[in-house]
Motif scaffolding. Structure first.
Motif, PDB file in Angstrom:
ATOM      1  N   ALA A  25      91.169  10.209  25.170  1.00  0.00           N
ATOM      2  CA  ALA A  25      92.277   9.805  24.892  1.00  0.00           C
ATOM      3  C   ALA A  25      92.333   8.408  25.026  1.00  0.00           C
ATOM      4  CB  ALA A  25      93.239  10.154  26.475  1.00  0.00           C
ATOM      5  N   LEU A  26      93.562   7.532  24.308  1.00  0.00           N
ATOM      6  CA  LEU A  26      93.280   6.185  24.089  1.00  0.00           C
ATOM      7  C   LEU A  26      93.961   5.502  25.309  1.00  0.00           C
ATOM      8  CD1 LEU A  26      95.142   5.745  20.589  1.00  0.00           C
ATOM      9  CD2 LEU A  26      92.653   5.317  21.205  1.00  0.00           C
ATOM     10  N   VAL A  27      93.219   4.406  25.530  1.00  0.00           N
ATOM     11  CA  VAL A  27      93.547   3.609  26.674  1.00  0.00           C
ATOM     12  C   VAL A  27      95.196   3.511  26.783  1.00  0.00           C
ATOM     13  CG1 VAL A  27      93.615   1.536  28.129  1.00  0.00           C
ATOM     14  CG2 VAL A  27      91.473   2.623  27.141  1.00  0.00           C
ATOM     15  N   PHE A  28      95.725   3.127  25.693  1.00  0.00           N
ATOM     16  CA  PHE A  28      97.203   2.832  25.674  1.00  0.00           C
ATOM     17  C   PHE A  28      97.713   3.904  26.070  1.00  0.00           C
ATOM     18  CE2 PHE A  28     101.235   2.941  23.084  1.00  0.00           C
ATOM     19  CZ  PHE A  28     101.596   1.575  23.585  1.00  0.00           C
ATOM     20  N   ASP A  29      97.683   5.091  25.638  1.00  0.00           N
ATOM     21  CA  ASP A  29      98.437   6.386  26.315  1.00  0.00           C
ATOM     22  C   ASP A  29      98.220   6.708  27.707  1.00  0.00           C
ATOM     23  OD1 ASP A  29      99.292   6.927  23.708  1.00  0.00           O
ATOM     24  OD2 ASP A  29      97.482   8.126  23.159  1.00  0.00           O
ATOM     25  N   ALA A  30      97.006   6.174  28.170  1.00  0.00           N
ATOM     26  CA  ALA A  30      96.766   6.412  29.596  1.00  0.00           C
ATOM     27  C   ALA A  30      97.795   5.322  30.291  1.00  0.00           C
ATOM     28  CB  ALA A  30      95.390   6.368  29.815  1.00  0.00           C
ATOM     29  N   VAL A  64      91.366  -5.774  28.769  1.00  0.00           N
ATOM     30  CA  VAL A  64      92.112  -7.117  28.664  1.00  0.00           C
ATOM     31  C   VAL A  64      91.018  -8.228  28.793  1.00  0.00           C
ATOM     32  CG1 VAL A  64      93.648  -8.792  29.687  1.00  0.00           C
ATOM     33  CG2 VAL A  64      94.226  -6.156  29.902  1.00  0.00           C
ATOM     34  N   LEU A  65      90.256  -8.269  29.862  1.00  0.00           N
ATOM     35  CA  LEU A  65      89.243  -9.510  30.053  1.00  0.00           C
ATOM     36  C   LEU A  65      88.053  -9.534  28.853  1.00  0.00           C
ATOM     37  CD1 LEU A  65      88.965  -9.925  33.932  1.00  0.00           C
ATOM     38  CD2 LEU A  65      90.369 -11.226  32.329  1.00  0.00           C
ATOM     39  N   ARG A  66      88.168  -8.685  28.318  1.00  0.00           N
ATOM     40  CA  ARG A  66      86.983  -8.562  27.386  1.00  0.00           C
ATOM     41  C   ARG A  66      87.357  -8.656  25.877  1.00  0.00           C
ATOM     42  NH1 ARG A  66      82.905  -3.819  29.722  1.00  0.00           N
ATOM     43  NH2 ARG A  66      82.481  -5.001  31.460  1.00  0.00           N
ATOM     44  N   GLY A  67      88.732  -9.015  25.697  1.00  0.00           N
ATOM     45  CA  GLY A  67      89.331  -9.118  24.340  1.00  0.00           C
ATOM     46  C   GLY A  67      89.533  -7.883  23.547  1.00  0.00           C
ATOM     47  N   ARG A  68      89.576  -6.606  24.424  1.00  0.00           N
ATOM     48  CA  ARG A  68      89.638  -5.411  23.415  1.00  0.00           C
ATOM     49  C   ARG A  68      91.102  -5.246  23.242  1.00  0.00           C
ATOM     50  NH1 ARG A  68      85.158  -1.451  26.181  1.00  0.00           N
ATOM     51  NH2 ARG A  68      85.417  -0.447  24.259  1.00  0.00           N
ATOM     52  N   THR A  69      91.536  -3.901  22.633  1.00  0.00           N
ATOM     53  CA  THR A  69      92.826  -3.631  22.848  1.00  0.00           C
ATOM     54  C   THR A  69      92.835  -2.216  23.290  1.00  0.00           C
ATOM     55  OG1 THR A  69      92.921  -2.662  20.463  1.00  0.00           O
ATOM     56  CG2 THR A  69      93.471  -4.985  20.502  1.00  0.00           C
ATOM     57  N   SER A  70      94.066  -1.807  23.863  1.00  0.00           N
ATOM     58  CA  SER A  70      94.088  -0.517  24.481  1.00  0.00           C
ATOM     59  C   SER A  70      94.457   0.616  23.542  1.00  0.00           C
ATOM     60  CB  SER A  70      95.434  -0.501  25.499  1.00  0.00           C
ATOM     61  OG  SER A  70      96.580  -1.079  24.854  1.00  0.00           O
ATOM     62  N   VAL A  75      89.410   5.979  26.609  1.00  0.00           N
ATOM     63  CA  VAL A  75      89.141   6.021  28.298  1.00  0.00           C
ATOM     64  C   VAL A  75      87.854   6.223  28.609  1.00  0.00           C
ATOM     65  CG1 VAL A  75      89.856   7.377  30.432  1.00  0.00           C
ATOM     66  CG2 VAL A  75      91.720   6.879  28.616  1.00  0.00           C
ATOM     67  N   GLU A  76      87.140   6.929  28.208  1.00  0.00           N
ATOM     68  CA  GLU A  76      85.746   7.327  28.207  1.00  0.00           C
ATOM     69  C   GLU A  76      84.741   5.897  28.275  1.00  0.00           C
ATOM     70  OE1 GLU A  76      83.840   9.866  25.536  1.00  0.00           O
ATOM     71  OE2 GLU A  76      84.469   8.772  23.703  1.00  0.00           O
ATOM     72  N   GLU A  77      85.384   4.822  27.595  1.00  0.00           N
ATOM     73  CA  GLU A  77      84.731   3.662  27.491  1.00  0.00           C
ATOM     74  C   GLU A  77      84.914   2.859  28.510  1.00  0.00           C
ATOM     75  OE1 GLU A  77      85.112   1.748  23.606  1.00  0.00           O
ATOM     76  OE2 GLU A  77      86.261   3.445  22.911  1.00  0.00           O
ATOM     77  N   ILE A  78      85.920   3.117  29.466  1.00  0.00           N
ATOM     78  CA  ILE A  78      86.394   2.187  30.603  1.00  0.00           C
ATOM     79  C   ILE A  78      86.231   2.836  32.043  1.00  0.00           C
ATOM     80  CG2 ILE A  78      87.613   0.452  29.148  1.00  0.00           C
ATOM     81  CD1 ILE A  78      90.048   1.716  30.554  1.00  0.00           C
ATOM     82  N   LEU A  79      86.237   4.096  31.836  1.00  0.00           N
ATOM     83  CA  LEU A  79      86.581   4.980  33.200  1.00  0.00           C
ATOM     84  C   LEU A  79      85.570   4.587  34.257  1.00  0.00           C
ATOM     85  CD1 LEU A  79      84.616   7.702  33.633  1.00  0.00           C
ATOM     86  CD2 LEU A  79      86.151   8.405  31.658  1.00  0.00           C
ATOM     87  N   SER A  80      85.827   4.846  35.476  1.00  0.00           N
ATOM     88  CA  SER A  80      84.869   4.649  36.504  1.00  0.00           C
ATOM     89  C   SER A  80      84.074   5.969  36.888  1.00  0.00           C
ATOM     90  CB  SER A  80      85.585   4.138  37.817  1.00  0.00           C
ATOM     91  OG  SER A  80      85.917   2.621  37.748  1.00  0.00           O
ATOM     92  N   ARG A  81      82.799   5.827  36.919  1.00  0.00           N
ATOM     93  CA  ARG A  81      82.102   7.171  37.131  1.00  0.00           C
ATOM     94  C   ARG A  81      80.836   6.553  37.433  1.00  0.00           C
ATOM     95  NH1 ARG A  81      81.494  10.692  31.727  1.00  0.00           N
ATOM     96  NH2 ARG A  81      82.381   9.054  30.477  1.00  0.00           N
ATOM     97  N   PRO A  82      79.973   7.297  38.445  1.00  0.00           N
ATOM     98  CA  PRO A  82      80.605   8.616  38.747  1.00  0.00           C
ATOM     99  C   PRO A  82      81.698   8.439  40.070  1.00  0.00           C
ATOM    100  CG  PRO A  82      78.353   7.971  39.997  1.00  0.00           C
ATOM    101  CD  PRO A  82      78.781   7.011  38.918  1.00  0.00           C
ATOM    102  N   VAL A  83      82.436   9.371  39.820  1.00  0.00           N
ATOM    103  CA  VAL A  83      83.775   9.081  40.730  1.00  0.00           C
ATOM    104  C   VAL A  83      83.377   9.638  42.218  1.00  0.00           C
ATOM    105  CG1 VAL A  83      84.768  11.331  40.407  1.00  0.00           C
ATOM    106  CG2 VAL A  83      86.270   9.339  40.817  1.00  0.00           C
ATOM    107  N   VAL A  84      83.949   8.897  43.232  1.00  0.00           N
ATOM    108  CA  VAL A  84      83.802   9.189  44.424  1.00  0.00           C
ATOM    109  C   VAL A  84      85.167  10.135  44.889  1.00  0.00           C
ATOM    110  CG1 VAL A  84      83.971   8.477  46.937  1.00  0.00           C
ATOM    111  CG2 VAL A  84      82.756   7.047  45.139  1.00  0.00           C
TER     112      VAL A  84
END
Length: 150
Positions: A25-30, A64-70, A75-84
């Motif tokens: 999914a796009l970060v914008f949609d999330a 945001v801090l890396r100057g990217r756009t949502s 989502v796979e590029e920014i998600l936290s994993r492995p997830v607790v």
């Protein structure tokens, strides 16, 4: 003070609404969904299983801090994993310990590999404050001779 209760109790109290997204999914949609539902994180699910978590913190630090756009980031590029994750019978104290150790604010609750809910630090604080208020009320009643302690 040890607080009694489990994630099952919290989900029973707050409800079991589960808001998810997928890695592609796009970060914008999330982010749009998070704003619409007034929540701070989404469970990332692939093939019915929890694969990560995407939070407002991930968005602010990794987009945001890396100057990217949502609209150009998945989502796979920014998600936290492995997830607790935790189970339905995980104690409130264990949840707080995990959040403190891992410096996280959200814990997906998993049942048989699938999402069963999400517990936030705010949920745990609210539960703990309620437990403390109940204990104080019981002690006040005991001192006043209104009823006996459990």
């Amino acid at each position: 003070m040890q607080v009694s209760g489990t994630t099952r109790n919290i989900l029973g109290s707050k409800g079991r609404d589960i808001w998810t997204t997928t890695p592609d999914a796009l970060v914008f949609d999330a982010i749009h969904l998070m704003g619409e539902k007034n929540i701070g994180a989404l469970i990332v699910v692939e093939n019915g299983e929890v694969v990560g978590l995407m939070s407002e913190r991930d968005y602010s630090r990794k987009v945001v801090l890396r100057g990217r756009t949502s609209r150009d980031t998945r989502v796979e590029e920014i998600l936290s994993r492995p997830v607790v994750t935790v189970g339905l019978d995980t104690s409130i104290d264990d949840c707080m310990r995990l959040m403190t150790e891992h410096r996280i604010r959200h814990l997906p609750v998993v049942e048989n590999g699938s999402p069963a809910g999400l517990v936030s630090m705010g949920d745990l604080i609210k539960w703990t404050l309620s437990a403390q208020e109940d204990a104080i009320h019981q002690l006040e009643g005991y001192i006043a001779g209104q009823f006996t302690m459990r």
